[in-house]
Each structure stands twice: as structure tokens, then as C-alpha cells.
Design a protein around this motif. Sequence first.
Motif, PDB file in Angstrom:
ATOM      1  N   ASP A 100       0.896  -2.842  -6.108  1.00 36.73           N
ATOM      2  CA  ASP A 100       1.003  -4.306  -6.169  1.00 36.73           C
ATOM      3  C   ASP A 100       2.348  -4.789  -5.640  1.00 36.73           C
ATOM      4  O   ASP A 100       2.426  -5.789  -4.930  1.00 36.73           O
ATOM      5  CB  ASP A 100       0.785  -4.805  -7.597  1.00 36.73           C
ATOM      6  N   SER A 101       3.411  -4.075  -5.994  1.00 36.53           N
ATOM      7  CA  SER A 101       4.747  -4.450  -5.505  1.00 36.53           C
ATOM      8  C   SER A 101       4.841  -4.269  -4.000  1.00 36.53           C
ATOM      9  O   SER A 101       5.436  -5.104  -3.305  1.00 36.53           O
ATOM     10  CB  SER A 101       5.826  -3.618  -6.181  1.00 36.53           C
ATOM     11  N   ASN A 102       4.269  -3.178  -3.502  1.00 31.72           N
ATOM     12  CA  ASN A 102       4.295  -2.946  -2.055  1.00 31.72           C
ATOM     13  C   ASN A 102       3.539  -4.040  -1.313  1.00 31.72           C
ATOM     14  O   ASN A 102       3.998  -4.525  -0.278  1.00 31.72           O
ATOM     15  CB  ASN A 102       3.700  -1.583  -1.715  1.00 31.72           C
ATOM     16  N   ILE A 103       2.400  -4.421  -1.835  1.00 32.66           N
ATOM     17  CA  ILE A 103       1.607  -5.483  -1.200  1.00 32.66           C
ATOM     18  C   ILE A 103       2.373  -6.804  -1.219  1.00 32.66           C
ATOM     19  O   ILE A 103       2.453  -7.500  -0.204  1.00 32.66           O
ATOM     20  CB  ILE A 103       0.236  -5.626  -1.881  1.00 32.66           C
ATOM     21  N   ILE A 151       6.997  -3.462   7.231  1.00 34.11           N
ATOM     22  CA  ILE A 151       5.698  -3.961   6.777  1.00 34.11           C
ATOM     23  C   ILE A 151       4.638  -2.873   6.923  1.00 34.11           C
ATOM     24  O   ILE A 151       3.850  -2.618   5.999  1.00 34.11           O
ATOM     25  CB  ILE A 151       5.292  -5.229   7.549  1.00 34.11           C
ATOM     26  N   MET A 152       4.621  -2.227   8.073  1.00 33.03           N
ATOM     27  CA  MET A 152       3.620  -1.180   8.303  1.00 33.03           C
ATOM     28  C   MET A 152       3.802  -0.030   7.325  1.00 33.03           C
ATOM     29  O   MET A 152       2.820   0.511   6.800  1.00 33.03           O
ATOM     30  CB  MET A 152       3.717  -0.674   9.755  1.00 33.03           C
ATOM     31  N   ARG A 153       5.025   0.342   7.048  1.00 33.47           N
ATOM     32  CA  ARG A 153       5.278   1.424   6.103  1.00 33.47           C
ATOM     33  C   ARG A 153       4.786   1.049   4.692  1.00 33.47           C
ATOM     34  O   ARG A 153       4.140   1.842   4.020  1.00 33.47           O
ATOM     35  CB  ARG A 153       6.767   1.750   6.058  1.00 33.47           C
ATOM     36  N   LEU A 154       5.087  -0.161   4.268  1.00 31.85           N
ATOM     37  CA  LEU A 154       4.644  -0.609   2.946  1.00 31.85           C
ATOM     38  C   LEU A 154       3.114  -0.670   2.859  1.00 31.85           C
ATOM     39  O   LEU A 154       2.536  -0.321   1.824  1.00 31.85           O
ATOM     40  CB  LEU A 154       5.222  -1.986   2.621  1.00 31.85           C
TER      41      LEU A 154
END
Length: 72
Positions: free
Chosen positions: A6-9, A66-69
Motif C-alpha cells: 500500500d505504501s509503495n502504491i 516509479i517503475m521500481r515501486l
Amino acid sequence: MPYDSDSNIATADALTLILQNQHALGAAIEEVTKWFSENGVENVAANAVTAMETLDANAKALTAAIMRLRRL
């Protein structure tokens, strides 16, 4: 740091908005740069081009983050 989807999103979504702002600022600076160039203010146009280059470089770094997350 524990994995938190959720935090990554949420972080990726926030970074995406920042990236969109950078693209909008880049487009605006490009328009102003064109006007400066056409109206004989070359030194200001050159400074604006430098600002756009910085935005582009930072946009690449934001995109990578962004892509990594989003992959996690």
C-alpha cells in the motif's frame, strides 16, 4: 524496511503526479523559451533550455523510481 504494498502504491502514485507536473512545467518553459528566442532574448532562452534539461534528467530518475515501486 519491510515491504508494504500500500505504501509503495501511494508513493508511486504521488511520484507520478510530480512527474506529470514536471512535464507540464517543461511544456510551459518550452513555450516561453520559443518566445524568448523569437524576440531576441537569447541569453534568457539559453537559461530556459538549461532548466528544461534539468527537468528531463529528473523526470528520468522519477520514472525509474516509479517503475521500481510498481514492480515491488
